[in-house]
Design a protein around this motif. Structure first.
Motif, short mmCIF file in Angstrom:
data_model
loop_
_atom_site.label_atom_id
_atom_site.label_comp_id
_atom_site.label_asym_id
_atom_site.label_seq_id
_atom_site.Cartn_x
_atom_site.Cartn_y
_atom_site.Cartn_z
N ALA A 119 72.80 43.76 41.64
CA ALA A 119 73.18 44.43 40.40
C ALA A 119 72.08 45.34 39.88
CB ALA A 119 73.54 43.39 39.33
N LEU A 120 70.85 45.14 40.37
CA LEU A 120 69.73 46.00 39.99
C LEU A 120 69.80 47.36 40.67
CD1 LEU A 120 66.92 43.31 40.30
CD2 LEU A 120 67.87 44.22 38.17
N LEU A 121 70.64 47.50 41.68
CA LEU A 121 70.77 48.76 42.41
C LEU A 121 71.71 49.71 41.67
CD1 LEU A 121 71.27 47.26 45.99
CD2 LEU A 121 69.24 48.51 45.21
N THR A 122 71.44 50.99 41.81
CA THR A 122 72.36 51.98 41.27
C THR A 122 73.54 52.16 42.22
OG1 THR A 122 71.33 53.86 42.39
CG2 THR A 122 70.41 53.23 40.25
N ASP A 123 74.57 52.80 41.74
CA ASP A 123 75.73 53.05 42.58
C ASP A 123 75.36 53.91 43.79
OD1 ASP A 123 78.44 52.20 42.54
OD2 ASP A 123 79.07 54.27 42.24
N ALA A 124 74.51 54.91 43.58
CA ALA A 124 74.10 55.77 44.69
C ALA A 124 73.32 54.97 45.73
CB ALA A 124 73.25 56.93 44.18
N GLU A 125 72.43 54.09 45.28
CA GLU A 125 71.67 53.27 46.22
C GLU A 125 72.59 52.37 47.03
OE1 GLU A 125 67.55 52.96 43.53
OE2 GLU A 125 69.17 51.50 43.27
N ARG A 126 73.58 51.81 46.40
CA ARG A 126 74.50 50.93 47.10
C ARG A 126 75.38 51.69 48.09
NH1 ARG A 126 78.13 48.54 43.97
NH2 ARG A 126 78.32 46.60 45.17
N ARG A 127 75.73 52.93 47.77
CA ARG A 127 76.51 53.72 48.72
C ARG A 127 75.72 53.98 49.99
NH1 ARG A 127 78.31 56.53 44.06
NH2 ARG A 127 76.76 58.16 44.39
N VAL A 128 74.43 54.32 49.84
CA VAL A 128 73.59 54.55 51.02
C VAL A 128 73.46 53.27 51.83
CG1 VAL A 128 71.28 55.17 51.82
CG2 VAL A 128 72.32 56.43 49.92
N LEU A 129 73.24 52.16 51.17
CA LEU A 129 73.14 50.88 51.86
C LEU A 129 74.47 50.50 52.53
CD1 LEU A 129 71.03 48.95 49.22
CD2 LEU A 129 70.26 49.67 51.48
N GLY A 130 75.57 50.88 51.90
CA GLY A 130 76.88 50.63 52.50
C GLY A 130 77.06 51.40 53.79
N ARG A 131 76.56 52.64 53.84
CA ARG A 131 76.63 53.41 55.08
C ARG A 131 75.76 52.77 56.16
NH1 ARG A 131 76.92 57.87 51.47
NH2 ARG A 131 74.69 58.32 51.62
N LEU A 132 74.60 52.26 55.76
CA LEU A 132 73.76 51.54 56.71
C LEU A 132 74.49 50.30 57.22
CD1 LEU A 132 71.12 50.90 58.19
CD2 LEU A 132 70.25 49.90 56.05
N ARG A 133 75.17 49.57 56.35
CA ARG A 133 75.94 48.39 56.75
C ARG A 133 76.99 48.77 57.80
NH1 ARG A 133 77.92 43.82 54.00
NH2 ARG A 133 75.77 43.68 53.23
N THR A 134 77.71 49.86 57.57
CA THR A 134 78.75 50.30 58.51
C THR A 134 78.13 50.61 59.87
OG1 THR A 134 80.12 51.18 56.73
CG2 THR A 134 80.52 52.02 58.94
N VAL A 141 70.06 59.56 46.44
CA VAL A 141 69.35 58.64 45.54
C VAL A 141 68.29 59.37 44.74
CG1 VAL A 141 67.73 56.68 45.51
CG2 VAL A 141 69.80 56.59 46.93
N THR A 142 67.56 60.28 45.38
CA THR A 142 66.39 60.90 44.74
C THR A 142 66.70 62.22 44.06
OG1 THR A 142 65.78 62.13 46.75
CG2 THR A 142 64.94 59.88 46.53
N GLY A 143 67.84 62.82 44.39
CA GLY A 143 68.12 64.17 43.93
C GLY A 143 67.50 65.18 44.89
N PRO A 144 67.93 66.43 44.82
CA PRO A 144 67.39 67.45 45.73
C PRO A 144 65.93 67.74 45.40
CG PRO A 144 68.77 68.47 44.05
CD PRO A 144 68.93 66.99 43.88
N PRO A 145 65.17 68.30 46.36
CA PRO A 145 63.78 68.66 46.10
C PRO A 145 63.68 69.63 44.92
CG PRO A 145 64.28 68.80 48.45
CD PRO A 145 65.59 68.59 47.75
N GLY A 146 62.59 69.49 44.17
CA GLY A 146 62.39 70.36 43.01
C GLY A 146 62.49 69.59 41.71
N PRO A 147 62.70 70.27 40.60
CA PRO A 147 62.80 69.59 39.31
C PRO A 147 63.90 68.54 39.31
CG PRO A 147 62.62 71.97 39.02
CD PRO A 147 62.81 71.74 40.48
N GLY A 148 63.61 67.40 38.76
CA GLY A 148 64.59 66.33 38.72
C GLY A 148 64.51 65.37 39.89
#
Length: 402
Positions: free
Chosen positions: A20-35, A73-80
């Motif tokens: 539950a400490l993970l963000t939705d974006a983090e869990r989506r990436v981990l879900g792709r790793l699981r697949t 998860v991190t956003g594109p390179p640059g501001p933000g």
């Protein structure tokens, strides 16, 4: 920063819902790793483990998943742009290890060990050149510290030598147990400067003249992971390839302090994988006209395994939260590595036990976890060494022998 979706990735092995400490974006990436792990890796694991080979066909697809600093998860390179959080990195290791400890060790050799060598050991100019290539795997490297005669006593015993010769350094010595060395581009080698007696770090071209690598055969643990002996005979390394921020073993210790938590996550994931494999088996296997999971003694062992996994996950999550706040202490990572390894060792033994005779076969999965746990128990600091680090912090007295 909890996830918005309701479907959980980790289910019963994460009993207190740390994910539950993970963000939705983090869990989506981990879900792709699981697949990827379920569909491409798991069908190969037993065969390659038995052969003692690494399934190289998985390397490209694993790199293509962009797991180290995923833009999602991190956003594109640059501001933000914000670096991926420690809790994401931890669960990435956990996900790999609950499938296979060799896969976790292989990936962490680049994402943890070598990345830390560059992040901590390189100058700002070197980091600017090398770190992007570390992140996209276009520069593959390994951490080469342990020696044939020096493991736990490496701080004072490191024998590989470095001698300045004009604009180059000449390295002589040997390293042992270096995972991934046979396919790396460079070896992050730590050697003692003959001039001042201090430890320095170097990125050594794997194919440089004088470098000899030999695969270690006959392993009964982490059989898929390709470990190597490295011999360095008058190897010439240009000064620009020296890690300019490594000027004593204290600087190497700073790297180890940061990396030990990765191994605690591997131990936790390995325990979870063994528990899940055992749970699957006992809910399907019948004896005396009932499933094994319906027997009291089996349920007691399942409860102990779950308690171990839950305790270990709680330890590594809390340690990671502290490190995300910039708190890095030797005794903290030592405690996590020591305790998670103990819990893992008991868990894999209980998993093998409840599976019975089939527990020694690769088909039931638990045998692989059971054997691989022995390597994890020892690397990145044995139980005794980590205990002494903790004891020193508790008492103010060092019990290390001199």
């Amino acid at each position: 920063m909890g996830a918005e979706t309701t479907e959980r990735l980790y289910g019963v092995c994460d009993y207190y819902d740390a994910e539950a400490l993970l963000t939705d974006a983090e869990r989506r990436v981990l879900g792709r790793l699981r697949t990827f792990l379920d569909e491409q890796a798991k069908p190969l694991l037993a065969d390659y483990w038995e052969r003692g080979d690494f399934p190289d066909q998985l390397t490209g697809p694993l790199i293509d998943l962009d797991l180290m600093e995923p833009a999602e998860v991190t956003g594109p390179p640059g501001p933000g742009h914000t670096p991926a959080r420690g809790i994401y990195h931890g669960f990435r290791i956990f996900e790999l290890a609950r499938s296979d400890a060799s896969l976790a060790t292989f990936y962490t050799a680049q994402a943890g060990l070598f990345r830390t060598a560059v992040t901590v050991g390189a100058s700002p100019e070197q980091r600017a050149e090398w770190l992007p290539r570390v992140l996209d795997f276009s520069l593959k490297g390994v951490f080469s510290l342990t020696e044939p005669e020096h493991g736990s006593d490496i701080a004072g015993g490191l024998a590989t030598s470095a001698r300045r010769d004009g604009g180059d350094w000449i390295l002589n010595g040997a390293k042992r147990w270096i995972g991934g060395a046979l396919t790396a581009d460079v070896l992050a080698v730590f050697a003692r400067d003959e001039a001042d007696g201090q430890v320095k770090g170097f990125l050594v071209d794997r194919q440089a003249e004088g470098v000899t690598l030999e695969k270690i055969h006959g392993k009964a643990s982490l059989r898929m992971m390709q470990n190597a002996n490295i011999t360095l005979a008058d190897v010439r390394v240009p000064e620009p390839m020296r890690l300019h921020n490594v000027n004593s073993f204290r600087d190497v210790a700073a790297m180890l302090r940061m990396m030990r938590s990765d191994v605690a996550w591997i131990a936790t994931g390995t325990a979870a994988g063994a528990f899940e494999a055992a749970l699957r088996y006992v809910t399907e296997r019948e004896q005396f006209g009932r499933t094994l999971g319906s027997f009291q003694l089996v349920q007691e062992k399942l409860a102990r395994m779950l308690g171990n996994v839950t305790s270990a996950l709680s330890l590594v999550v809390r340690l990671t939260e502290q490190q995300d706040r910039g708190v890095y202490r030797d005794q903290d990572s030592a405690l996590a590595k020591m305790q998670t390894s103990l819990l893992m060792r008991e868990t894999v033994a209980l998993a093998r036990e409840v599976v019975g005779g089939n527990g020694i076969t690769l088909a039931a999965d638990v045998a692989r976890f059971h054997a691989d746990a022995e390597a994890i128990y020892s690397y990145e600091g044995t139980h005794d060494i980590n205990a002494l680090i903790i004891g020193r912090a508790l008492t103010g007295h060092s019990a290390f022998t001199h």
